[in-house]
Design a protein around this motif. Sequence first.
Motif, PDB file in Angstrom:
ATOM      1  N   TRP A 127      59.220   3.613 -20.915  1.00  0.00           N
ATOM      2  CA  TRP A 127      60.659   3.416 -20.735  1.00  0.00           C
ATOM      3  C   TRP A 127      61.474   4.513 -21.409  1.00  0.00           C
ATOM      4  CZ3 TRP A 127      63.142   0.382 -17.471  1.00  0.00           C
ATOM      5  CH2 TRP A 127      62.426  -0.666 -16.877  1.00  0.00           C
ATOM      6  N   ARG A 172      63.359   7.390 -17.397  1.00  0.00           N
ATOM      7  CA  ARG A 172      64.595   6.609 -17.484  1.00  0.00           C
ATOM      8  C   ARG A 172      65.244   6.314 -16.138  1.00  0.00           C
ATOM      9  NH1 ARG A 172      66.713   5.958 -22.481  1.00  0.00           N
ATOM     10  NH2 ARG A 172      65.672   7.009 -24.201  1.00  0.00           N
ATOM     11  N   ASP A 173      64.804   6.990 -15.091  1.00  0.00           N
ATOM     12  CA  ASP A 173      65.426   6.788 -13.780  1.00  0.00           C
ATOM     13  C   ASP A 173      64.353   6.547 -12.717  1.00  0.00           C
ATOM     14  OD1 ASP A 173      67.594   6.559 -12.035  1.00  0.00           O
ATOM     15  OD2 ASP A 173      67.504   8.672 -11.483  1.00  0.00           O
ATOM     16  N   VAL A 212      61.310   3.564 -11.025  1.00  0.00           N
ATOM     17  CA  VAL A 212      60.832   2.194 -10.918  1.00  0.00           C
ATOM     18  C   VAL A 212      59.624   2.060 -11.837  1.00  0.00           C
ATOM     19  CG1 VAL A 212      59.779   0.459  -9.423  1.00  0.00           C
ATOM     20  CG2 VAL A 212      61.638   1.892  -8.557  1.00  0.00           C
ATOM     21  N   HIS A 270      55.977  -7.179 -14.353  1.00  0.00           N
ATOM     22  CA  HIS A 270      57.308  -7.413 -14.892  1.00  0.00           C
ATOM     23  C   HIS A 270      58.179  -6.220 -14.499  1.00  0.00           C
ATOM     24  CE1 HIS A 270      56.028 -10.844 -17.403  1.00  0.00           C
ATOM     25  NE2 HIS A 270      54.884 -10.209 -17.391  1.00  0.00           N
ATOM     26  N   ARG A 304      61.583  -4.833 -15.079  1.00  0.00           N
ATOM     27  CA  ARG A 304      62.728  -4.998 -15.966  1.00  0.00           C
ATOM     28  C   ARG A 304      64.034  -4.632 -15.278  1.00  0.00           C
ATOM     29  NH1 ARG A 304      63.160  -1.934 -21.823  1.00  0.00           N
ATOM     30  NH2 ARG A 304      65.149  -2.816 -22.499  1.00  0.00           N
ATOM     31  N   LYS A 305      64.012  -3.539 -14.487  1.00  0.00           N
ATOM     32  CA  LYS A 305      65.209  -3.108 -13.776  1.00  0.00           C
ATOM     33  C   LYS A 305      64.850  -2.614 -12.393  1.00  0.00           C
ATOM     34  CE  LYS A 305      66.832  -0.100 -16.864  1.00  0.00           C
ATOM     35  NZ  LYS A 305      67.790   0.866 -17.473  1.00  0.00           N
ATOM     36  N   LEU A 306      65.576  -3.092 -11.389  1.00  0.00           N
ATOM     37  CA  LEU A 306      65.462  -2.600 -10.025  1.00  0.00           C
ATOM     38  C   LEU A 306      66.855  -2.425  -9.470  1.00  0.00           C
ATOM     39  CD1 LEU A 306      62.608  -4.870  -8.571  1.00  0.00           C
ATOM     40  CD2 LEU A 306      62.434  -2.451  -9.158  1.00  0.00           C
ATOM     41  N   SER A 307      67.039  -1.407  -8.641  1.00  0.00           N
ATOM     42  CA  SER A 307      68.333  -1.157  -8.030  1.00  0.00           C
ATOM     43  C   SER A 307      68.225  -1.329  -6.522  1.00  0.00           C
ATOM     44  CB  SER A 307      68.816   0.263  -8.365  1.00  0.00           C
ATOM     45  OG  SER A 307      70.062   0.526  -7.756  1.00  0.00           O
TER      46      SER A 307
END
Length: 217
Positions: free
Chosen positions: A130, A134-135, A137, A211, A213-216
């Motif tokens: 992480w 940083r940008d 998947v 897991h 954590r972040k998806l756009s």
Amino acid sequence: MLPVALGAGANQALRILCLGAHSDDIEIGCGGTLLRLLGERAGSSVHWVVLSATPEREREANASAAEFLAEAQSSTVVVKTFPESFFPSAWADIKNSFEEIKRAANPDVVLCHHRKDFHQDHRVVAELAWNTFRDHVILEYEIPKYEGDLATPNFYVPISRLVADRKVDLLLRHFASQAVRPWFRPDTFHGLMAVRGVECNAPQGRAEAFHARKLSL
């Protein structure tokens, strides 16, 4: 369950980065997912990094990776020798290795350990993934173990029985050094994939879980 596709389309080739603390972690955590993606996404490439291995475990890691990555258009396998169980004390050196990986790989998706894994080496890998990517998947895979740290995942990859069987067969074939461990047996790996298959209503009853954590969207 509403499906999503990695990349711009369901048939798009992917650049995949796999990160594992130890030489069988990638295979246990996401081996079935890799086999499925490489079978479906022609032209995909994989950068595969193992951060800790003895000479024996390095030989096992390379032989296993060669079979798991047989359908990749191209692949790079890197095996490091950081001391097992001491990753937190080698943070700076491992961080430098992650910067090397970042320069060498431009992944569409990163597969790595779960940041809440109880094994200290696994957590360091997740935290640095992480910190470095940083940008991207990032999908965090799970490893069954004595500590009982399995959590509730939120991203599932259904796999066929054929793929699940191949994953387990390759694990048992290539990691003879782990055969003395009581948990390193087929029912451990099939059992977890079966439970995750129930949770996502997998057509053939098997899945791997992650897991996200972040998806756009």
